[in-house]
Design a protein around this motif. Sequence first.
Motif, PDB file in Angstrom:
ATOM      1  N   LEU A 179      64.421  23.241  44.291  1.00 24.16           N
ATOM      2  CA  LEU A 179      63.027  22.962  44.463  1.00 24.16           C
ATOM      3  C   LEU A 179      62.194  24.028  43.670  1.00 24.16           C
ATOM      4  N   LYS A 180      61.275  23.441  42.904  1.00 24.73           N
ATOM      5  CA  LYS A 180      60.302  24.265  41.766  1.00 24.73           C
ATOM      6  C   LYS A 180      59.077  24.320  42.590  1.00 24.73           C
ATOM      7  N   ASN A 195      56.216  23.492  41.839  1.00 22.99           N
ATOM      8  CA  ASN A 195      55.341  22.318  41.617  1.00 22.99           C
ATOM      9  C   ASN A 195      55.961  21.237  42.576  1.00 22.99           C
ATOM     10  N   GLY A 196      56.934  21.309  43.291  1.00 22.07           N
ATOM     11  CA  GLY A 196      57.354  20.404  44.142  1.00 22.07           C
ATOM     12  C   GLY A 196      58.646  19.367  43.553  1.00 22.07           C
ATOM     13  N   GLU A 197      58.808  19.831  42.327  1.00 24.21           N
ATOM     14  CA  GLU A 197      59.730  18.896  41.720  1.00 24.21           C
ATOM     15  C   GLU A 197      61.179  19.496  41.705  1.00 24.21           C
ATOM     16  N   TYR A 198      62.506  18.840  41.504  1.00 24.69           N
ATOM     17  CA  TYR A 198      63.579  19.265  41.842  1.00 24.69           C
ATOM     18  C   TYR A 198      64.009  19.574  40.332  1.00 24.69           C
ATOM     19  N   HIS A 208      67.518  19.476  38.304  1.00 27.40           N
ATOM     20  CA  HIS A 208      68.737  19.104  38.590  1.00 27.40           C
ATOM     21  C   HIS A 208      69.611  19.849  37.536  1.00 27.40           C
ATOM     22  N   ARG A 234      70.923  12.501  42.558  1.00 25.15           N
ATOM     23  CA  ARG A 234      70.265  13.343  43.572  1.00 25.15           C
ATOM     24  C   ARG A 234      70.698  13.848  44.588  1.00 25.15           C
ATOM     25  N   GLU A 255      69.146  16.704  47.251  1.00 22.67           N
ATOM     26  CA  GLU A 255      67.947  17.715  47.306  1.00 22.67           C
ATOM     27  C   GLU A 255      68.016  18.072  48.909  1.00 22.67           C
TER      28      GLU A 255
END
Length: 220
Positions: A21-22, A24-27, A29, A35, A37
């Motif tokens: 998890l970054k 900015n809320g994105e993952y 991979h 996916r 997560e």
Amino acid sequence: MLDLKRFRIIDLTREVLPGVLKVNGEYLHGREFRRFELRQFRYSPDGTFMHWIESETHVGTHVEMSAHYVDGGKSASEMPLETFIGEAVVLRFADLKPIDGKGQPIRPFHLKRVKKGEIVLMWSPYKGDEAPYISPLAARSLAEKRIKMLGVENVRVESSLNFLATHDNLLKNDIPIVEGLVNLDQIKGDRVFYIGLPLKVRGLDSSWIRAVALEEIESL
Ligand SMILES: [Zn+2]
């Protein structure tokens, strides 16, 4: 009582690496193609840590059941537990070398050692397009032998040449398929005791599993 000292325990499960998890809320991979997560949160009454999981069911080492292929088919919680436990024959396909970079078919005569009602584990050293694949006739032969379950490592359940033949023959007959096994090459003999249980979730088409082989230590 079962004496574990008499067995080598071989972990046949691939470690799943969740997306990172970054801020900015994105993952992000990495190795996982699909996916998976994890998001940590604090459980409010006592501040302990828990996770939300968001994932597909076909990630890492997983067992898929007829619900994956047949609408209304049996799911993880409906299959008998004995299906996922039992004697397994190990079939190795190192001799089935790729030709011009293409994996070769596994045919019915490769399945001579398979006994009725047992679990079948298939292994090859070839990856991707070079991995052997199960021919439609071999898939039918597995169904006719009423095997309990099929598990694979570097063997393609499907390819463009046999599209869905394995799903059709096995899943339609309530014979589950385990994908993403690892370490089958650490098994020395031809037969092991296999355990790989799905989560008991109603309606689940496929489940992550922890798969193990128990191999009897000879010389006892
Ligand atoms: Zn799958």
